[in-house]
Design a protein around this motif. Sequence first.
Motif, PDB file in Angstrom:
ATOM      1  N   ASP A 168       1.229  -0.880   0.211  1.00 46.51           N
ATOM      2  CA  ASP A 168      -0.593   0.233   0.188  1.00 46.51           C
ATOM      3  C   ASP A 168       0.650   1.199   0.072  1.00 46.51           C
ATOM      4  OD1 ASP A 168      -2.639  -0.943   0.172  1.00 46.51           O
ATOM      5  OD2 ASP A 168      -2.843  -0.721   1.400  1.00 46.51           O
ATOM      6  N   SER A 169       1.804   1.287   0.389  1.00 47.48           N
ATOM      7  CA  SER A 169       2.820   2.371   0.541  1.00 47.48           C
ATOM      8  C   SER A 169       4.136   2.481  -0.824  1.00 47.48           C
ATOM      9  CB  SER A 169       3.807   2.114   1.801  1.00 47.48           C
ATOM     10  OG  SER A 169       4.909   1.297   1.480  1.00 47.48           O
ATOM     11  N   ASN A 170       3.713   1.255  -1.035  1.00 48.43           N
ATOM     12  CA  ASN A 170       4.319   1.298  -3.007  1.00 48.43           C
ATOM     13  C   ASN A 170       5.856   1.528  -2.891  1.00 48.43           C
ATOM     14  OD1 ASN A 170       2.011   1.542  -4.337  1.00 48.43           O
ATOM     15  ND2 ASN A 170       2.129   3.710  -4.412  1.00 48.43           N
ATOM     16  N   HIS A 171       6.187   0.381  -1.391  1.00 45.21           N
ATOM     17  CA  HIS A 171       7.772   0.223  -1.213  1.00 45.21           C
ATOM     18  C   HIS A 171       7.767   1.302  -0.741  1.00 45.21           C
ATOM     19  CE1 HIS A 171       6.275  -3.052  -3.632  1.00 45.21           C
ATOM     20  NE2 HIS A 171       6.929  -3.864  -2.627  1.00 45.21           N
ATOM     21  N   GLY A 172       7.421   2.433  -0.512  1.00 48.41           N
ATOM     22  CA  GLY A 172       8.059   3.508   0.312  1.00 48.41           C
ATOM     23  C   GLY A 172       7.989   3.266   1.547  1.00 48.41           C
ATOM     24  N   ILE A 173       8.349   4.121   2.632  1.00 48.99           N
ATOM     25  CA  ILE A 173       8.861   3.908   4.260  1.00 48.99           C
ATOM     26  C   ILE A 173       7.491   5.432   4.547  1.00 48.99           C
ATOM     27  CG2 ILE A 173      10.701   3.441   3.756  1.00 48.99           C
ATOM     28  CD1 ILE A 173      11.814   6.265   4.289  1.00 48.99           C
ATOM     29  N   GLN A 174       7.450   5.350   3.930  1.00 49.27           N
ATOM     30  CA  GLN A 174       6.150   6.559   4.767  1.00 49.27           C
ATOM     31  C   GLN A 174       4.904   5.457   5.889  1.00 49.27           C
ATOM     32  OE1 GLN A 174       5.081   6.350   1.752  1.00 49.27           O
ATOM     33  NE2 GLN A 174       3.362   5.994   0.685  1.00 49.27           N
ATOM     34  N   ASN A 175       5.066   4.380   5.727  1.00 50.95           N
ATOM     35  CA  ASN A 175       4.099   3.621   6.549  1.00 50.95           C
ATOM     36  C   ASN A 175       5.049   2.397   7.465  1.00 50.95           C
ATOM     37  OD1 ASN A 175       1.193   4.738   5.645  1.00 50.95           O
ATOM     38  ND2 ASN A 175       1.130   3.241   4.779  1.00 50.95           N
ATOM     39  N   CYS A 176       6.249   2.905   7.176  1.00 52.64           N
ATOM     40  CA  CYS A 176       7.024   1.653   7.447  1.00 52.64           C
ATOM     41  C   CYS A 176       7.783   2.958   8.966  1.00 52.64           C
ATOM     42  CB  CYS A 176       8.468   1.213   7.020  1.00 52.64           C
ATOM     43  SG  CYS A 176       7.773   0.381   6.123  1.00 52.64           S
ATOM     44  N   ASP A 177       7.657   2.142  10.275  1.00 57.41           N
ATOM     45  CA  ASP A 177       9.148   2.791  11.430  1.00 57.41           C
ATOM     46  C   ASP A 177       9.265   1.633  11.799  1.00 57.41           C
ATOM     47  OD1 ASP A 177       6.586   1.619  13.172  1.00 57.41           O
ATOM     48  OD2 ASP A 177       6.139   3.386  13.796  1.00 57.41           O
TER      49      ASP A 177
ATOM     50  N   HIS B  70      15.788  -8.856   7.987  1.00 59.46           N
ATOM     51  CA  HIS B  70      16.733  -8.563   8.379  1.00 59.46           C
ATOM     52  C   HIS B  70      17.488  -7.220   7.621  1.00 59.46           C
ATOM     53  CE1 HIS B  70      20.769  -9.128  10.349  1.00 59.46           C
ATOM     54  NE2 HIS B  70      20.702  -7.821  10.196  1.00 59.46           N
ATOM     55  N   ALA B  71      17.134  -7.761   6.028  1.00 65.22           N
ATOM     56  CA  ALA B  71      17.816  -6.753   5.110  1.00 65.22           C
ATOM     57  C   ALA B  71      17.083  -5.669   4.867  1.00 65.22           C
ATOM     58  CB  ALA B  71      18.119  -7.731   3.579  1.00 65.22           C
ATOM     59  N   HIS B  72      15.764  -5.881   4.736  1.00 66.30           N
ATOM     60  CA  HIS B  72      15.513  -4.963   5.220  1.00 66.30           C
ATOM     61  C   HIS B  72      15.069  -4.204   6.233  1.00 66.30           C
ATOM     62  CE1 HIS B  72      10.867  -2.791   3.234  1.00 66.30           C
ATOM     63  NE2 HIS B  72      11.808  -3.458   2.626  1.00 66.30           N
ATOM     64  N   VAL B  73      15.560  -3.630   6.993  1.00 64.00           N
ATOM     65  CA  VAL B  73      15.725  -3.187   8.330  1.00 64.00           C
ATOM     66  C   VAL B  73      16.958  -2.423   8.043  1.00 64.00           C
ATOM     67  CG1 VAL B  73      14.255  -4.092   9.338  1.00 64.00           C
ATOM     68  CG2 VAL B  73      17.163  -4.730   9.949  1.00 64.00           C
ATOM     69  N   ILE B  74      17.753  -2.977   8.083  1.00 67.12           N
ATOM     70  CA  ILE B  74      19.459  -2.264   7.269  1.00 67.12           C
ATOM     71  C   ILE B  74      20.072  -1.286   5.792  1.00 67.12           C
ATOM     72  CG2 ILE B  74      21.849  -3.088   6.023  1.00 67.12           C
ATOM     73  CD1 ILE B  74      21.731  -5.843   7.519  1.00 67.12           C
ATOM     74  N   LYS B  75      18.339  -1.494   4.874  1.00 66.95           N
ATOM     75  CA  LYS B  75      18.295  -1.387   3.558  1.00 66.95           C
ATOM     76  C   LYS B  75      17.627   0.038   4.491  1.00 66.95           C
ATOM     77  CE  LYS B  75      15.454  -0.690  -0.671  1.00 66.95           C
ATOM     78  NZ  LYS B  75      15.024  -1.825  -1.798  1.00 66.95           N
ATOM     79  N   LEU B  76      16.554   0.229   5.287  1.00 66.70           N
ATOM     80  CA  LEU B  76      15.989   1.282   6.072  1.00 66.70           C
ATOM     81  C   LEU B  76      16.687   1.784   7.165  1.00 66.70           C
ATOM     82  CD1 LEU B  76      12.374   0.281   5.827  1.00 66.70           C
ATOM     83  CD2 LEU B  76      13.243   1.604   4.235  1.00 66.70           C
ATOM     84  N   HIS B  77      18.043   1.799   7.216  1.00 69.36           N
ATOM     85  CA  HIS B  77      18.908   2.078   8.307  1.00 69.36           C
ATOM     86  C   HIS B  77      18.454   2.366   9.370  1.00 69.36           C
ATOM     87  CE1 HIS B  77      21.554   2.740   5.025  1.00 69.36           C
ATOM     88  NE2 HIS B  77      20.012   4.696   4.415  1.00 69.36           N
ATOM     89  N   PHE B  78      17.728   1.352  10.059  1.00 74.78           N
ATOM     90  CA  PHE B  78      17.038   0.916  11.516  1.00 74.78           C
ATOM     91  C   PHE B  78      17.820   0.297  12.097  1.00 74.78           C
ATOM     92  CE2 PHE B  78      12.384   1.335   9.444  1.00 74.78           C
ATOM     93  CZ  PHE B  78      12.175   2.254   9.448  1.00 74.78           C
ATOM     94  N   GLY B  79      18.955  -0.722  11.818  1.00 79.44           N
ATOM     95  CA  GLY B  79      20.178  -1.475  12.521  1.00 79.44           C
ATOM     96  C   GLY B  79      20.584  -1.233  13.621  1.00 79.44           C
ATOM     97  N   THR B  80      20.242   0.485  14.109  1.00 82.69           N
ATOM     98  CA  THR B  80      21.099   0.705  15.001  1.00 82.69           C
ATOM     99  C   THR B  80      20.276   0.983  16.131  1.00 82.69           C
ATOM    100  OG1 THR B  80      21.011   3.307  14.382  1.00 82.69           O
ATOM    101  CG2 THR B  80      23.453   2.052  13.501  1.00 82.69           C
ATOM    102  N   GLN B  81      18.934   0.514  15.966  1.00 83.11           N
ATOM    103  CA  GLN B  81      17.903   0.777  16.647  1.00 83.11           C
ATOM    104  C   GLN B  81      18.307   0.522  17.259  1.00 83.11           C
ATOM    105  OE1 GLN B  81      14.678   3.057  15.635  1.00 83.11           O
ATOM    106  NE2 GLN B  81      15.313   4.636  13.796  1.00 83.11           N
ATOM    107  N   THR B  82      18.288   0.345  18.949  1.00 83.27           N
ATOM    108  CA  THR B  82      18.196  -0.544  20.267  1.00 83.27           C
ATOM    109  C   THR B  82      16.964  -1.553  20.168  1.00 83.27           C
ATOM    110  OG1 THR B  82      19.327   1.135  21.742  1.00 83.27           O
ATOM    111  CG2 THR B  82      17.744  -0.983  22.719  1.00 83.27           C
ATOM    112  N   CYS B  83      15.734  -0.599  19.335  1.00 80.08           N
ATOM    113  CA  CYS B  83      14.284  -2.395  19.822  1.00 80.08           C
ATOM    114  C   CYS B  83      14.686  -2.498  18.735  1.00 80.08           C
ATOM    115  CB  CYS B  83      12.943  -1.478  19.289  1.00 80.08           C
ATOM    116  SG  CYS B  83      12.624   0.265  17.780  1.00 80.08           S
TER     117      CYS B  83
END
Length: 156
Positions: A47-56, A80-93
Amino acid sequence: MRVAENLFDEMPVRVRDSVSWTTMISGYCQNGFPAHSIKTFVLMLRDSNHGIQNCDPFSYTCTMKACGCLASTRLALQLHAHVIKLHFGTQTCIQNSLVDMYIKCRAICLAETVFLNIEIPSLFCWNSMMYGYSQLYGPYEALCVFTRMPERDNVS
């Protein structure tokens, strides 16, 4: 969940945000439907067309929990690959969820890799690693992890 599904389905697609999507993903998992969590996550991406507006990060942590419930290493690697791509990997959660997800998938080597790359692992990560070692290698290995912990809490 049925009422939540109805409300969500009635919501116009353009109004759905990360909170509404994450609520559905989490609700499915907490109510014993982890496969529905994954399907909802995929719909969110579509639904977000693979964008990040709905991704957190929280939609990913909920999805990782569902993945752990399904014990799907293949899906775990994709998340895991997706969170790396979105640069979320350094967040503690995210780090906590990755370690926990890999442990529940019985992929201890992958959990170790993530754990060893965390600068200062949280207590949650330490406890997850102890649990994983106890399940896969036995109590002695779990005790070895315990003795390396810099701080402990009542759960440890």
